[in-house]
Write a protein that holds these residues in place. Sequence first.
Motif, mmCIF file in Angstrom:
data_model
loop_
_atom_site.group_PDB
_atom_site.id
_atom_site.type_symbol
_atom_site.label_atom_id
_atom_site.label_comp_id
_atom_site.label_asym_id
_atom_site.label_seq_id
_atom_site.Cartn_x
_atom_site.Cartn_y
_atom_site.Cartn_z
ATOM 1 N N ASP A 1 0.811 -1.224 0.000
ATOM 2 C CA ASP A 1 0.000 0.000 0.000
ATOM 3 C C ASP A 1 0.843 1.271 0.000
ATOM 4 O O ASP A 1 0.328 2.355 -0.257
ATOM 5 C CB ASP A 1 -0.931 0.019 1.231
ATOM 6 N N THR B 1 -3.540 0.471 10.484
ATOM 7 C CA THR B 1 -4.198 1.771 10.554
ATOM 8 C C THR B 1 -5.427 1.647 11.445
ATOM 9 O O THR B 1 -5.936 0.545 11.675
ATOM 10 C CB THR B 1 -4.606 2.241 9.152
ATOM 11 N N ILE C 1 -11.521 -6.402 7.557
ATOM 12 C CA ILE C 1 -10.248 -5.707 7.688
ATOM 13 C C ILE C 1 -9.917 -5.543 9.158
ATOM 14 O O ILE C 1 -10.727 -5.035 9.927
ATOM 15 C CB ILE C 1 -10.274 -4.311 7.012
ATOM 16 N N GLU D 1 -9.150 5.758 9.642
ATOM 17 C CA GLU D 1 -8.269 6.013 8.506
ATOM 18 C C GLU D 1 -8.467 4.995 7.394
ATOM 19 O O GLU D 1 -8.379 5.326 6.211
ATOM 20 C CB GLU D 1 -6.811 6.039 8.972
ATOM 21 N N PHE D 2 -8.748 3.741 7.760
ATOM 22 C CA PHE D 2 -9.029 2.769 6.699
ATOM 23 C C PHE D 2 -10.274 3.186 5.918
ATOM 24 O O PHE D 2 -10.279 3.193 4.678
ATOM 25 C CB PHE D 2 -9.221 1.367 7.260
ATOM 26 N N CYS E 1 -7.947 -3.670 12.015
ATOM 27 C CA CYS E 1 -7.358 -2.354 12.246
ATOM 28 C C CYS E 1 -6.773 -2.299 13.650
ATOM 29 O O CYS E 1 -6.964 -3.206 14.459
ATOM 30 C CB CYS E 1 -8.408 -1.257 12.065
ATOM 31 N N ASN F 1 -9.638 6.132 3.591
ATOM 32 C CA ASN F 1 -8.749 5.927 2.448
ATOM 33 C C ASN F 1 -9.185 4.820 1.501
ATOM 34 O O ASN F 1 -8.674 4.721 0.384
ATOM 35 C CB ASN F 1 -7.326 5.621 2.952
ATOM 36 N N ASP F 2 -10.139 4.003 1.910
ATOM 37 C CA ASP F 2 -10.549 2.885 1.061
ATOM 38 C C ASP F 2 -11.433 3.386 -0.078
ATOM 39 O O ASP F 2 -12.317 4.234 0.106
ATOM 40 C CB ASP F 2 -11.313 1.852 1.883
#
Length: 857
Positions: free
Chosen positions: A75, A229, A416, A233-234, A418, A237-238
């Motif tokens: 990433d 993260t 996901i 923030e995930f 985190c 930004n996703d």
Amino acid sequence: MLLTTSCREDYYLDEEEPSWLGESIYDFLNEDGKYTYYVRLIEDLDYAEVLAKTGSKTLFVVDDATFDAFFKANDWGVESYEQLSLSHKKLLLNSSMLNNVYFSDMLGLGAGREEGQTLRRVTAVSIYDDVYKMSGSSLPESPYWDKFREKGIVLLKDNTPSPLINFTHDFLVKNNMTNEDYAILTNQDSSYVYNRADVFVNGVRIVEPNLKCKNGVVHRLEKLITPLTNMAEFITNDSTTKRFSQLMNRFAAPYYSRSASLEYQRMYGGSDSVFVKKFMATHGHNTGLSVNYLSVTTDATEIYAPADTLVDSYLKFDPGWNAYALSDIVPMNQDMAVMFVPSDKALEAYWNGGGGEFLKDRFGKWEDVPNYVIDDFVNNHMKSSFKAAVPSKFYQVKNDGQVDMGITMDDVERTIMCSNGVIYVTSRVFPPVSYVAVSAPTLVNENMKIMRWAIEQYGFDAYLLSMDSYYSFILPTDDALKHYVDPLSIAKNDPRLWEFYYDEKSKRVKARQYKYDLDAQKVVGTELSPAPTNAEVDDRLEDLIDNHIIVDSIDMCADGKYYYRTKANGTIKVEVNPNGGLNVFGGYQLENDAAIHVTNDNIKDQTKEGNGKTYIVPSVMQSSIKSVYSAIAERAGTEEDPGPFYEFQKLMIDAGAFYTDADFASFGQTVESFNTYHYTLYIPSNEAVRAALAAGLPTMEQAEEYIKTQEDNYWFDEEDYRDSIRSIIADFVNYHIQDNSVYIGGGNNVGNFETSTLDEITGTFCRLSVAGSNTEISIEDGAGNTLLVDTSDPALYNIMTRDYLFDNKDIQQSKQIETSSFAVIHRIPNVLYHKKNQIEGYIEKVKRIQEHFSSNE
């Protein structure tokens, strides 16, 4: 010895080297030959000396081949070691290092070496390893960020370090997780079968554990780990969760940190100010901020924007808080949070043709939906405990109405992990119950700020969001709440009208007050000072709302059920308006013949997906300001001109049924047997009472006459004699006071209800068998007599009353409603007896009392 002491701060390897251990961590990696990238990291960051000496470290490493695989796809967009920035290197090394020795079977140990307790551990990462100078174009679209759009901002995404997450077998067992849970959370393929020896770190398996070194232990991983993260923030930004991130980031703001600014300047030079991205939430932290953005007291939680202004819309927890802890009792290491995040595609379907169309119709676009509507939406997708929301426990995950959310793994597109929780990206939206409950109109109506605030502030949301009951919610607008007659001011003989209003600065409801002419029903003069205090406002407003909630369908008024009990145990009356809609009355409206008209347009049906109907009213319903004492007195008349309640009023006074509380003021006198509930009083006709008196029911007047005959009796105790006769009268009177308010027109209300008369033999309260309906009330007493409530005069039945007690024995010093009891009064054609030959029993009892008191023995 290493196993038993490695978690202690005074770990003995800091001072000694056991001869049976091999080389240091640095030497081991350097000499093995397949960890050259990790060695370069250590050397570039001047950490070789630390890892070459004795100490206590745990390092999670990968070999060079695994590092090369990372450079092919990551990433960060780096393709070689040379492209790693200093920040990248710090993050890679520090996020893979623990400042103590943990063999793989120790990673799940908690305090006291309890197995399966630890999920997250603090690494060597510093918050300053990940500081960004962000451009204005990448900042959230909310006013809090506007002043940084031109020049950008130096920002910490959070000012708590990102922890490492370890999944161990003992944690799985202790928390009742399944093999499937493990596979889903660590993103294994469907063929994966859990091996109890497997340990995962940040979702990556340890493939070669427990490589012992003299200053710690090394674990080789299947893949290179980078710092996780946080959830915020995930989502931000996703590429598939952009819409949800826009909704969530409305509640984010930059908070200045002086301590972070000074440290950043020391480390990197310059004079930049450093800000921390914080989400306004009821569960977060103030660490390192220069403003106390979150203030929690025993009474309230206040959240402040960076400009030191209160906000009234916020999240249930801060999704950007790396070190998120479930509570003060459950620390960071034991649990984390969960977010179910609808994909952009799911949100698009919800908005266009799905359940969100009512929002689209009202506001037009997502950007125009107010924060006080959006916070419920985002919060319903946030869950506080990861351990309670793993896939095998989805069936028990609740929404904001404490109803099953209904999520399954079929709804989950991706999982996901985190730093502070797990994100399930979903193909469905899970709207809050508040969007379909009877309180829903407060979310989309600008003229309902008062009720919207009060419902949440006083905890009525937990009640009104319940899907287990049917509610009729009488909902006054902000304009309606400008006309509230304060009952305490009437008790003080100084009537006041209050205007409730929502104060934008303090983000709470306040009130203005004016002198009020009760007869003319109008304000006299200008606003009075001082204004009601916040405590007084809360007291009256909470009481008012409590009497606007009915757990029933008031539409049954069309079938003749006119009276409905409120949540506060009061009663309202409802009628069909001949011109459409309904008329509703509180006791105060009935006393003033002032119906409140609810038009058909203002009846909002939430029964399809919700829990009842909402009736939006232009005036406030108020309960009666008539006490039982005053309602009876109004109908009692005088000795010269007796009214229909005259004789029974005399008996109630003789019996001591009315009293003045020694600690609390009231509207004159209250009924002695009342205790914060709802009651029915049956008032026999004057003729019936006189017949009972003629048959031998004693009176206090007779008692006084007998006392005069005992003037020469030295042993005679006048007060004891009065009390003895009074208790007989009370026995009779109290049998006419029944628990539960039963109205004609109150639907079917059948039962054996306790009265206030205590049976001296059984020690239980005597009962009445009552059958109430929409047309009559039938009463059978303990002597087997049956009678009907007298409906010949509408003014003498279904009389609505309320006995208040205020918070000081001096009414002029009272500020709040301490408690109250509601009652309905009916006239009946005859008296009630709890047993046969009751009057004869009274006569015998009087004789025995007189014999006792006249005796000198």
